[in-house]
Write a protein that holds these residues in place. Structure first.
Motif, PDB file in Angstrom:
ATOM      1  N   PRO A  29       0.626  -1.188  -0.111  1.00  0.00           N
ATOM      2  CA  PRO A  29      -0.013  -0.017  -0.155  1.00  0.00           C
ATOM      3  C   PRO A  29       0.624   1.033  -0.036  1.00  0.00           C
ATOM      4  O   PRO A  29       0.392   2.319  -0.381  1.00  0.00           O
ATOM      5  CB  PRO A  29      -1.147  -0.451   1.365  1.00  0.00           C
ATOM      6  N   ILE A  30       1.906   1.259   0.939  1.00  0.00           N
ATOM      7  CA  ILE A  30       3.050   2.541   0.827  1.00  0.00           C
ATOM      8  C   ILE A  30       3.600   2.573  -0.312  1.00  0.00           C
ATOM      9  O   ILE A  30       3.664   3.712  -1.079  1.00  0.00           O
ATOM     10  CB  ILE A  30       3.758   2.065   1.716  1.00  0.00           C
ATOM     11  N   ILE A  31       3.702   1.831  -1.170  1.00  0.00           N
ATOM     12  CA  ILE A  31       4.793   1.591  -2.321  1.00  0.00           C
ATOM     13  C   ILE A  31       3.487   2.324  -3.549  1.00  0.00           C
ATOM     14  O   ILE A  31       4.052   3.237  -4.741  1.00  0.00           O
ATOM     15  CB  ILE A  31       5.057   0.435  -2.798  1.00  0.00           C
ATOM     16  N   GLN A  32       2.026   1.605  -3.708  1.00  0.00           N
ATOM     17  CA  GLN A  32       0.986   2.199  -4.560  1.00  0.00           C
ATOM     18  C   GLN A  32       1.107   3.582  -4.058  1.00  0.00           C
ATOM     19  O   GLN A  32       0.616   4.290  -5.030  1.00  0.00           O
ATOM     20  CB  GLN A  32       0.176   1.286  -4.574  1.00  0.00           C
ATOM     21  N   GLU A  37      -0.852   8.715  -5.558  1.00  0.00           N
ATOM     22  CA  GLU A  37      -0.900   9.912  -5.428  1.00  0.00           C
ATOM     23  C   GLU A  37      -0.102  11.347  -5.832  1.00  0.00           C
ATOM     24  O   GLU A  37       0.668  11.282  -5.221  1.00  0.00           O
ATOM     25  CB  GLU A  37      -1.080   9.925  -3.865  1.00  0.00           C
ATOM     26  N   GLU A  38      -0.756  11.897  -6.457  1.00  0.00           N
ATOM     27  CA  GLU A  38      -0.715  12.760  -7.602  1.00  0.00           C
ATOM     28  C   GLU A  38       0.115  13.640  -6.149  1.00  0.00           C
ATOM     29  O   GLU A  38       1.183  14.370  -7.265  1.00  0.00           O
ATOM     30  CB  GLU A  38      -1.532  13.661  -8.661  1.00  0.00           C
ATOM     31  N   ILE A  78      10.196  -9.654   2.641  1.00  0.00           N
ATOM     32  CA  ILE A  78      11.403  -9.773   1.184  1.00  0.00           C
ATOM     33  C   ILE A  78      11.572  -9.290   0.443  1.00  0.00           C
ATOM     34  O   ILE A  78      12.021  -9.151  -0.403  1.00  0.00           O
ATOM     35  CB  ILE A  78      11.408 -11.182   1.634  1.00  0.00           C
ATOM     36  N   ALA A  79      10.001 -10.273  -0.467  1.00  0.00           N
ATOM     37  CA  ALA A  79       9.657 -10.705  -1.911  1.00  0.00           C
ATOM     38  C   ALA A  79       9.533  -8.428  -2.435  1.00  0.00           C
ATOM     39  O   ALA A  79      10.052  -8.459  -3.701  1.00  0.00           O
ATOM     40  CB  ALA A  79       8.019 -10.826  -2.217  1.00  0.00           C
ATOM     41  N   TYR A  80       9.182  -7.748  -2.144  1.00  0.00           N
ATOM     42  CA  TYR A  80       9.511  -6.603  -2.240  1.00  0.00           C
ATOM     43  C   TYR A  80      10.867  -5.351  -2.062  1.00  0.00           C
ATOM     44  O   TYR A  80      11.119  -3.991  -2.293  1.00  0.00           O
ATOM     45  CB  TYR A  80       7.963  -5.281  -1.369  1.00  0.00           C
ATOM     46  N   ALA A  81      11.593  -5.922  -0.829  1.00  0.00           N
ATOM     47  CA  ALA A  81      12.854  -5.423  -0.948  1.00  0.00           C
ATOM     48  C   ALA A  81      13.654  -5.005  -2.085  1.00  0.00           C
ATOM     49  O   ALA A  81      13.732  -5.828  -3.614  1.00  0.00           O
ATOM     50  CB  ALA A  81      13.562  -5.933  -0.113  1.00  0.00           C
ATOM     51  N   ASP A  82      14.214  -4.233  -2.385  1.00  0.00           N
ATOM     52  CA  ASP A  82      15.483  -3.364  -3.288  1.00  0.00           C
ATOM     53  C   ASP A  82      16.531  -3.688  -2.540  1.00  0.00           C
ATOM     54  O   ASP A  82      17.802  -4.141  -3.545  1.00  0.00           O
ATOM     55  CB  ASP A  82      15.440  -1.995  -3.329  1.00  0.00           C
ATOM     56  N   GLY A 247       7.561  -3.260 -12.706  1.00  0.00           N
ATOM     57  CA  GLY A 247       6.755  -3.033 -12.174  1.00  0.00           C
ATOM     58  C   GLY A 247       6.181  -3.814 -11.081  1.00  0.00           C
ATOM     59  O   GLY A 247       6.638  -4.204 -10.060  1.00  0.00           O
ATOM     60  N   VAL A 248       5.184  -2.658 -10.657  1.00  0.00           N
ATOM     61  CA  VAL A 248       4.400  -3.052  -9.184  1.00  0.00           C
ATOM     62  C   VAL A 248       3.275  -3.413  -9.941  1.00  0.00           C
ATOM     63  O   VAL A 248       2.379  -2.827  -8.959  1.00  0.00           O
ATOM     64  CB  VAL A 248       4.583  -2.520  -8.084  1.00  0.00           C
ATOM     65  N   HIS A 249       2.812  -5.288  -8.931  1.00  0.00           N
ATOM     66  CA  HIS A 249       1.258  -5.573  -9.537  1.00  0.00           C
ATOM     67  C   HIS A 249       1.126  -4.531 -10.610  1.00  0.00           C
ATOM     68  O   HIS A 249       1.805  -5.081 -11.273  1.00  0.00           O
ATOM     69  CB  HIS A 249       0.489  -5.015  -8.480  1.00  0.00           C
ATOM     70  N   ALA A 250      -0.215  -3.857 -10.645  1.00  0.00           N
ATOM     71  CA  ALA A 250      -1.006  -3.904 -11.766  1.00  0.00           C
ATOM     72  C   ALA A 250      -0.022  -2.515 -12.456  1.00  0.00           C
ATOM     73  O   ALA A 250      -0.618  -1.342 -14.313  1.00  0.00           O
ATOM     74  CB  ALA A 250      -2.182  -3.884 -12.110  1.00  0.00           C
ATOM     75  N   LEU A 251       0.887  -1.632 -11.554  1.00  0.00           N
ATOM     76  CA  LEU A 251       1.167  -0.505 -11.817  1.00  0.00           C
ATOM     77  C   LEU A 251       2.491  -0.671 -13.095  1.00  0.00           C
ATOM     78  O   LEU A 251       3.585  -1.474 -12.546  1.00  0.00           O
ATOM     79  CB  LEU A 251       1.735   0.786 -11.238  1.00  0.00           C
ATOM     80  N   PHE A 252       2.735  -0.154 -13.820  1.00  0.00           N
ATOM     81  CA  PHE A 252       3.453  -1.089 -14.883  1.00  0.00           C
ATOM     82  C   PHE A 252       4.458   0.942 -15.798  1.00  0.00           C
ATOM     83  O   PHE A 252       3.548   1.078 -16.664  1.00  0.00           O
ATOM     84  CB  PHE A 252       3.156  -2.032 -16.528  1.00  0.00           C
TER      85      PHE A 252
END
Length: 302
Positions: A29-32, A37-38, A78-82, A247-252
């Motif tokens: 949620p934070i990433i998205q 959020e404009e 772990i999955a979202y980490a850079d 991309g992250v989820h549907a954000l491409f």
């Protein structure tokens, strides 16, 4: 286990960073929010996600059983980490650290891991990550490929120095990835793991633009909730520049990169991180996007 989000200011004359610290929670949620959020997008950009892993207690969190359909928050972090800071390494032995590092890589092979004591780390490792910059995809994937090559060479050297007979060594190698931090059979731990893992695809050749566009679009649409991160460099038939995306989820986000060099082998490289991904189906559909190699027709004589 904690997730740290690094944001850099777009407006400041000197680069400034904002650090958002969470507990054991889903980072998505934070990433998205910082993508959509404009009011935020115009002023700051998401630089990267850093996950702090307690080497002493990580397995306890990773093995925690959740209700059906609920992903373990520790695994999601772990999955979202850079970047992953594997902390408190002074409290566990080297075999346990190696096994834990392997497990983290199995979940997220894109993240760079650094072992630390008392959380001490060079700031260069956690600042300027560029984890969500499409321009950084090529360097990220290149580093990943180099790390994989080094790991294979290390494994090959280990094989050459083994004093066991070949049959016995092959048997051990096939099952070594199923052993947990204590060296016991890891199948029980797999019951706790909600199948969050990485998938890498690498091959040479050119892709049909229409086919690969449909494939990626359908893949993202059908797996939006389960596709956590993705990055790739593609070679498109008839296009002289690389196509890079992340991309992250549907954000491409995708763009044309640098031109392919004349002496360069055009290689496609993609990495996906997700839950319950049908890896064989994904690979099959990707290879169906490849343009068949042109066959040389022999000239008739006489």
């Amino acid at each position: 286990m904690k997730a740290l989000f690094w944001f850099s200011s777009k407006l400041a004359l000197h680069m400034r960073y904002i650090v958002v610290v969470t507990g054991l929670a889903n980072p998505s949620p934070i990433i998205q929010t910082f993508y959509m959020e404009e009011s935020l997008v115009d002023h700051v950009k998401l630089d990267g996600v850093v996950t702090l892993v307690d080497a002493k207690h990580a397995s306890q969190h990773l093995n925690e059983v959740k209700p059906d359909g609920v992903v373990n928050e520790a695994i999601e972090q772990i999955a979202y980490a850079d970047r992953i800071l594997l902390n408190k390494i002074d409290l566990v032995g080297e075999p346990e650290l190696d096994a834990l590092s392997y497990r983290l890589k199995r979940i997220n092979e894109m993240a760079r891991i650094k072992r630390t004591k008392f959380g001490v780390v060079d700031m260069e490792f956690v600042l300027g990550v560029g984890g969500f910059d499409v321009e950084r995809v090529v360097s990220d994937i290149t580093q990943l490929a180099a790390a994989e090559s080094s790991a294979k060479e290390h494994s090959h050297d280990h094989d050459e120095h083994s004093h066991e007979d070949d049959h016995h060594h092959e048997h051990d190698h096939e099952h070594s990835h199923d052993k947990g931090e204590t060296g016991h059979d890891h199948k029980h731990d797999h019951v706790h793991d909600p199948c969050v893992s990485s998938l890498s695809i690498e091959c040479d050749g050119n892709l049909d633009l229409e086919k690969v566009d449909d494939w990626l679009g359908n893949l993202v649409e059908e797996n939006a909730d389960d596709l956590y991160r993705m990055k790739g460099v593609l070679s498109i038939e008839g296009v002289e520049t690389q196509f890079i995306f992340q991309g992250v989820h549907a954000l491409f986000d995708g763009m044309n990169g640098r031109p392919w060099r004349k002496d360069e082998k055009r290689i496609n490289k993609i990495v996906f991180i997700g839950k319950d991904l049908d890896k064989e189906a994904i690979k099959k559909r990707f290879f169906e996007c490849l343009v068949p190699a042109k066959q040389t027709v022999p000239t008739a004589r006489g």
